[in-house]
Design a protein around this motif. Structure first.
Motif, PDB file in Angstrom:
ATOM      1  N   ALA A   1       0.914  -1.402   0.037  1.00 24.87           N
ATOM      2  CA  ALA A   1      -0.223   0.072   0.134  1.00 24.87           C
ATOM      3  C   ALA A   1       0.861   1.136   0.119  1.00 24.87           C
ATOM      4  CB  ALA A   1      -0.849  -0.002   1.068  1.00 24.87           C
ATOM      5  N   PHE A   2       0.991   1.721  -1.054  1.00 21.19           N
ATOM      6  CA  PHE A   2       1.718   2.921  -1.047  1.00 21.19           C
ATOM      7  C   PHE A   2       1.183   4.299  -1.133  1.00 21.19           C
ATOM      8  CE2 PHE A   2       3.846  -0.212  -3.498  1.00 21.19           C
ATOM      9  CZ  PHE A   2       5.295  -0.696  -2.656  1.00 21.19           C
ATOM     10  N   LEU A   3      -0.160   4.188  -1.068  1.00 19.78           N
ATOM     11  CA  LEU A   3      -1.285   5.553  -0.890  1.00 19.78           C
ATOM     12  C   LEU A   3      -1.427   6.029   0.594  1.00 19.78           C
ATOM     13  CD1 LEU A   3      -3.501   4.796  -3.979  1.00 19.78           C
ATOM     14  CD2 LEU A   3      -1.583   6.312  -3.905  1.00 19.78           C
ATOM     15  N   ASP A   4      -0.799   5.616   1.389  1.00 18.65           N
ATOM     16  CA  ASP A   4      -1.060   5.871   2.782  1.00 18.65           C
ATOM     17  C   ASP A   4      -0.035   7.016   2.888  1.00 18.65           C
ATOM     18  OD1 ASP A   4       1.328   4.215   2.625  1.00 18.65           O
ATOM     19  OD2 ASP A   4       1.480   3.601   4.547  1.00 18.65           O
ATOM     20  N   PHE A   5      -0.548   8.173   3.810  1.00 18.28           N
ATOM     21  CA  PHE A   5       0.296   9.224   3.896  1.00 18.28           C
ATOM     22  C   PHE A   5       0.989   9.207   5.252  1.00 18.28           C
ATOM     23  CE2 PHE A   5      -3.058  10.195   1.378  1.00 18.28           C
ATOM     24  CZ  PHE A   5      -2.416  11.118  -0.110  1.00 18.28           C
ATOM     25  N   ASN A   6       2.033   8.213   5.122  1.00 12.96           N
ATOM     26  CA  ASN A   6       3.253   8.639   6.078  1.00 12.96           C
ATOM     27  C   ASN A   6       4.542   9.344   5.489  1.00 12.96           C
ATOM     28  OD1 ASN A   6       4.679   7.018   4.480  1.00 12.96           O
ATOM     29  ND2 ASN A   6       4.431   5.285   5.910  1.00 12.96           N
ATOM     30  N   ILE A   7       5.376   9.870   6.311  1.00 13.74           N
ATOM     31  CA  ILE A   7       6.505  10.663   5.851  1.00 13.74           C
ATOM     32  C   ILE A   7       7.182  10.100   4.539  1.00 13.74           C
ATOM     33  CG2 ILE A   7       8.118   9.638   7.377  1.00 13.74           C
ATOM     34  CD1 ILE A   7       7.720  13.476   6.460  1.00 13.74           C
ATOM     35  N   PHE A   8       7.421   8.675   4.521  1.00  7.41           N
ATOM     36  CA  PHE A   8       8.027   8.183   3.601  1.00  7.41           C
ATOM     37  C   PHE A   8       7.361   8.353   2.003  1.00  7.41           C
ATOM     38  CE2 PHE A   8      10.385   6.034   6.904  1.00  7.41           C
ATOM     39  CZ  PHE A   8      11.513   6.661   6.716  1.00  7.41           C
ATOM     40  N   SER A   9       6.011   7.834   2.223  1.00  3.52           N
ATOM     41  CA  SER A   9       5.030   7.858   1.206  1.00  3.52           C
ATOM     42  C   SER A   9       5.059   9.398   0.627  1.00  3.52           C
ATOM     43  CB  SER A   9       3.535   7.470   1.468  1.00  3.52           C
ATOM     44  OG  SER A   9       3.419   6.132   1.760  1.00  3.52           O
ATOM     45  N   VAL A  10       5.032  10.270   1.417  1.00  3.29           N
ATOM     46  CA  VAL A  10       4.805  11.728   0.946  1.00  3.29           C
ATOM     47  C   VAL A  10       6.338  11.961   0.313  1.00  3.29           C
ATOM     48  CG1 VAL A  10       4.790  14.239   1.733  1.00  3.29           C
ATOM     49  CG2 VAL A  10       3.223  12.567   2.565  1.00  3.29           C
ATOM     50  N   PHE A  11       7.440  11.680   0.775  1.00  2.83           N
ATOM     51  CA  PHE A  11       8.467  11.962   0.196  1.00  2.83           C
ATOM     52  C   PHE A  11       8.579  11.237  -1.167  1.00  2.83           C
ATOM     53  CE2 PHE A  11      12.898  10.096  -0.176  1.00  2.83           C
ATOM     54  CZ  PHE A  11      13.634  11.193  -0.479  1.00  2.83           C
ATOM     55  N   PHE A  12       8.113  10.084  -1.338  1.00  2.00           N
ATOM     56  CA  PHE A  12       8.296   9.268  -2.680  1.00  2.00           C
ATOM     57  C   PHE A  12       7.365  10.121  -3.757  1.00  2.00           C
ATOM     58  CE2 PHE A  12       9.913   5.586  -0.478  1.00  2.00           C
ATOM     59  CZ  PHE A  12      11.339   5.567  -0.942  1.00  2.00           C
ATOM     60  N   TRP A  13       6.305  10.513  -3.241  1.00  2.00           N
ATOM     61  CA  TRP A  13       5.257  11.402  -4.127  1.00  2.00           C
ATOM     62  C   TRP A  13       5.859  12.399  -4.820  1.00  2.00           C
ATOM     63  CZ3 TRP A  13       1.137   9.654  -6.710  1.00  2.00           C
ATOM     64  CH2 TRP A  13       0.283   8.838  -6.052  1.00  2.00           C
TER      65      TRP A  13
END
Length: 93
Positions: free
Chosen positions: A50-62
């Motif tokens: 699940a890559f659409l969750d909004f933790n700090i790493f996901s936002v970084f990748f987006w």
């Protein structure tokens, strides 16, 4: 400014474009490598992808992916022919 022949100008433009492409592909490869490591680690920890969750790493990748997309747009869509047209337009004024 130096008196450069059109061939020398074309060479300088091509050299700069190749340099930009090399930087882009290096950034893209690094993004893919880091993202793959993150994805594998997350999969082994939680068992889900699940890559659409909004933790700090996901936002970084987006954000990183968005910046790479902008660089690709600039490099491949707004290429040297567009730049040359705009320069010629300004010089003819």
């Amino acid at each position: 400014m130096e008196n450069l022949t059109p061939k020398e100008v074309d060479y300088a433009i091509a050299k700069e474009r190749v340099k930009q492409m090399k930087k882009f592909y290096t950034s893209l490869a690094l993004f893919i490598l880091v993202f793959a490591i993150y994805a594998a680690r997350k999969y082994y920890k939680t068992g889900e992808i699940a890559f659409l969750d909004f933790n700090i790493f996901s936002v970084f990748f987006w954000i990183w992916g968005f910046i790479l997309a902008l660089k690709a747009f600039k490099l491949y869509i707004l290429n040297q022919s567009w730049e040359r047209k705009m320069m010629n337009k300004e010089l003819n004024k």
